[in-house]
Design a protein around this motif. Structure first.
Motif, PDB file in Angstrom:
ATOM      1  N   ALA A  89       0.835  -1.197   0.000  1.00 47.68           N
ATOM      2  CA  ALA A  89       0.000   0.000   0.000  1.00 47.68           C
ATOM      3  C   ALA A  89       0.874   1.253   0.000  1.00 47.68           C
ATOM      4  O   ALA A  89       0.588   2.219  -0.717  1.00 47.68           O
ATOM      5  N   ASN A  90       1.940   1.217   0.773  1.00 51.68           N
ATOM      6  CA  ASN A  90       2.869   2.352   0.836  1.00 51.68           C
ATOM      7  C   ASN A  90       3.438   2.648  -0.544  1.00 51.68           C
ATOM      8  O   ASN A  90       3.457   3.803  -1.000  1.00 51.68           O
ATOM      9  N   ASP A  91       3.862   1.618  -1.229  1.00 54.08           N
ATOM     10  CA  ASP A  91       4.439   1.774  -2.566  1.00 54.08           C
ATOM     11  C   ASP A  91       3.401   2.335  -3.545  1.00 54.08           C
ATOM     12  O   ASP A  91       3.705   3.243  -4.330  1.00 54.08           O
ATOM     13  N   MET A  92       2.193   1.802  -3.486  1.00 60.71           N
ATOM     14  CA  MET A  92       1.140   2.250  -4.413  1.00 60.71           C
ATOM     15  C   MET A  92       0.679   3.678  -4.106  1.00 60.71           C
ATOM     16  O   MET A  92       0.471   4.489  -5.014  1.00 60.71           O
ATOM     17  N   PHE A  93       0.534   4.002  -2.819  1.00 60.46           N
ATOM     18  CA  PHE A  93       0.103   5.348  -2.442  1.00 60.46           C
ATOM     19  C   PHE A  93       1.117   6.400  -2.906  1.00 60.46           C
ATOM     20  O   PHE A  93       0.744   7.464  -3.390  1.00 60.46           O
ATOM     21  N   LEU A  94       2.402   6.091  -2.739  1.00 57.39           N
ATOM     22  CA  LEU A  94       3.435   7.067  -3.113  1.00 57.39           C
ATOM     23  C   LEU A  94       3.576   7.194  -4.626  1.00 57.39           C
ATOM     24  O   LEU A  94       3.940   8.257  -5.130  1.00 57.39           O
ATOM     25  N   ASN A  95       3.309   6.124  -5.333  1.00 57.50           N
ATOM     26  CA  ASN A  95       3.426   6.161  -6.795  1.00 57.50           C
ATOM     27  C   ASN A  95       2.178   6.712  -7.484  1.00 57.50           C
ATOM     28  O   ASN A  95       2.274   7.410  -8.493  1.00 57.50           O
ATOM     29  N   LYS A 144      10.186   4.431   9.112  1.00 56.09           N
ATOM     30  CA  LYS A 144      11.257   4.048   8.191  1.00 56.09           C
ATOM     31  C   LYS A 144      12.177   5.243   7.911  1.00 56.09           C
ATOM     32  O   LYS A 144      13.407   5.121   7.933  1.00 56.09           O
ATOM     33  N   ILE A 145      11.585   6.401   7.663  1.00 58.05           N
ATOM     34  CA  ILE A 145      12.370   7.601   7.385  1.00 58.05           C
ATOM     35  C   ILE A 145      13.104   8.067   8.643  1.00 58.05           C
ATOM     36  O   ILE A 145      14.279   8.442   8.581  1.00 58.05           O
ATOM     37  N   SER A 146      12.442   8.020   9.792  1.00 57.32           N
ATOM     38  CA  SER A 146      13.077   8.428  11.050  1.00 57.32           C
ATOM     39  C   SER A 146      14.291   7.551  11.366  1.00 57.32           C
ATOM     40  O   SER A 146      15.343   8.056  11.768  1.00 57.32           O
ATOM     41  N   ASP A 147      14.138   6.231  11.164  1.00 60.64           N
ATOM     42  CA  ASP A 147      15.261   5.314  11.404  1.00 60.64           C
ATOM     43  C   ASP A 147      16.415   5.613  10.449  1.00 60.64           C
ATOM     44  O   ASP A 147      17.585   5.572  10.833  1.00 60.64           O
ATOM     45  N   GLY A 148      16.080   5.918   9.194  1.00 59.46           N
ATOM     46  CA  GLY A 148      17.111   6.240   8.210  1.00 59.46           C
ATOM     47  C   GLY A 148      17.851   7.515   8.554  1.00 59.46           C
ATOM     48  O   GLY A 148      19.079   7.596   8.423  1.00 59.46           O
ATOM     49  N   ILE A 149      17.107   8.517   9.004  1.00 59.00           N
ATOM     50  CA  ILE A 149      17.734   9.785   9.402  1.00 59.00           C
ATOM     51  C   ILE A 149      18.640   9.566  10.605  1.00 59.00           C
ATOM     52  O   ILE A 149      19.762  10.093  10.659  1.00 59.00           O
ATOM     53  N   ASN A 150      18.194   8.774  11.563  1.00 61.96           N
ATOM     54  CA  ASN A 150      19.019   8.474  12.738  1.00 61.96           C
ATOM     55  C   ASN A 150      20.319   7.788  12.337  1.00 61.96           C
ATOM     56  O   ASN A 150      21.384   8.061  12.909  1.00 61.96           O
ATOM     57  N   ALA A 151      20.235   6.899  11.351  1.00 59.55           N
ATOM     58  CA  ALA A 151      21.443   6.209  10.871  1.00 59.55           C
ATOM     59  C   ALA A 151      22.409   7.202  10.226  1.00 59.55           C
ATOM     60  O   ALA A 151      23.627   7.109  10.415  1.00 59.55           O
ATOM     61  N   ILE A 152      21.866   8.166   9.484  1.00 59.60           N
ATOM     62  CA  ILE A 152      22.714   9.200   8.859  1.00 59.60           C
ATOM     63  C   ILE A 152      23.372  10.054   9.934  1.00 59.60           C
ATOM     64  O   ILE A 152      24.560  10.392   9.844  1.00 59.60           O
ATOM     65  N   LEU A 153      22.621  10.395  10.979  1.00 58.35           N
ATOM     66  CA  LEU A 153      23.166  11.220  12.062  1.00 58.35           C
ATOM     67  C   LEU A 153      24.328  10.519  12.766  1.00 58.35           C
ATOM     68  O   LEU A 153      25.257  11.175  13.236  1.00 58.35           O
ATOM     69  N   GLN A 202      14.199   9.927  -1.798  1.00 56.87           N
ATOM     70  CA  GLN A 202      14.191   8.558  -2.338  1.00 56.87           C
ATOM     71  C   GLN A 202      13.009   7.772  -1.771  1.00 56.87           C
ATOM     72  O   GLN A 202      12.313   7.056  -2.499  1.00 56.87           O
ATOM     73  N   HIS A 203      12.752   7.925  -0.468  1.00 55.94           N
ATOM     74  CA  HIS A 203      11.680   7.163   0.161  1.00 55.94           C
ATOM     75  C   HIS A 203      10.297   7.755  -0.084  1.00 55.94           C
ATOM     76  O   HIS A 203       9.287   7.073   0.118  1.00 55.94           O
ATOM     77  N   LEU A 204      10.243   9.002  -0.542  1.00 55.68           N
ATOM     78  CA  LEU A 204       8.958   9.585  -0.907  1.00 55.68           C
ATOM     79  C   LEU A 204       8.755   9.554  -2.417  1.00 55.68           C
ATOM     80  O   LEU A 204       7.871  10.210  -2.952  1.00 55.68           O
ATOM     81  N   LYS A 205       9.595   8.767  -3.097  1.00 52.85           N
ATOM     82  CA  LYS A 205       9.495   8.612  -4.557  1.00 52.85           C
ATOM     83  C   LYS A 205       9.558   9.961  -5.269  1.00 52.85           C
ATOM     84  O   LYS A 205       8.869  10.185  -6.269  1.00 52.85           O
ATOM     85  N   ASN A 206      10.370  10.892  -4.719  1.00 55.48           N
ATOM     86  CA  ASN A 206      10.472  12.243  -5.281  1.00 55.48           C
ATOM     87  C   ASN A 206       9.130  12.985  -5.287  1.00 55.48           C
ATOM     88  O   ASN A 206       8.955  13.976  -5.974  1.00 55.48           O
ATOM     89  N   GLU A 207       8.185  12.478  -4.509  1.00 55.97           N
ATOM     90  CA  GLU A 207       6.871  13.125  -4.357  1.00 55.97           C
ATOM     91  C   GLU A 207       6.218  13.449  -5.695  1.00 55.97           C
ATOM     92  O   GLU A 207       5.617  14.490  -5.886  1.00 55.97           O
TER      93      GLU A 207
END
Length: 201
Positions: free
Chosen positions: A9-15, A58-67, A86-91
């Motif tokens: 659903a996440n993939d379809m909603f963003l696309n 998912k995005i919060s965990d990714g940002i924490n990893a970058i930090l 990337q995770h928002l499919k370039n909106e």
């Protein structure tokens, strides 16, 4: 199964957009009956809620990893921007715009959580930038962090920034550059210019 439904659903909603995707579409894509989806999610609103929570985490965990990488503060901002895009499919379907329009309560709750994570991340980034001499010492961190958040959410307004005139990826780059140029030192400007040149190669 619940996790698989949320991820699809996440993939379809963003696309395709939160409004465009129906429960029938999702069931068809997953090769299952709509009834099966309803055993996990009472209605589409509940599914949208679960999906946005999943993406937020998912995005919060990714940002924490970058930090954790302890990058240069300016490089860190560009790395986070690239990761989020990337995770928002370039909106490309303006998902947050649709979320706000059709699911305002979910959007409001998400925005509050985003602000909490954003504040912690940006305040730390600004403080380290000052310490490293890439951001000016006299900036008001509380003000800058809030105005930056308002800007990053404000430029998603498709009435103000229509896609045909302001492509999302360029808009995000331009706003980030605008933000950094307003607070940077000569040392920071050199780092910024080098990062811009690298992106153009």
């Amino acid at each position: 199964m619940e996790k698989k439904i949320v991820e699809k659903a996440n993939d379809m909603f963003l696309n395709l957009g939160f409004k465009s995707v129906t429960m029938d579409d999702l069931a068809s894509e997953m090769g299952m009956s709509k009834k099966t989806i309803y055993t996990y999610f009472q209605n589409k609103t509940k599914l949208v809620e679960a999906t946005t929570h999943h993406l937020f985490c998912k995005i919060s965990d990714g940002i924490n990893a970058i930090l954790q990488e302890n990058l240069d503060p300016i490089e860190e901002l560009y790395t986070i921007k690239a990761f989020v895009m990337q995770h928002l499919k370039n909106e490309k379907t303006a998902p947050l715009h649709q979320l706000q329009k059709y699911y305002p309560k979910i959007h409001s709750g998400l925005k509050e959580k985003q602000f909490e994570v954003f504040q912690e991340c940006v305040v730390d980034n600004l403080a380290r930038g000052i310490e490293k001499g890439v951001f000016r010492k006299n900036i008001d961190i509380a003000f800058i962090s809030r105005i930056y958040f308002i800007g990053t959410t404000g430029i998603k307004d498709k009435n103000m920034f229509p896609d045909d005139r302001f492509p999302v990826s360029k808009l995000m780059d331009d706003y980030l550059e605008y933000h950094i140029l307003g607070i940077t030192t000569e040392k920071g400007r050199t780092i910024l210019n080098n990062l811009i040149k690298e992106q153009q190669i």
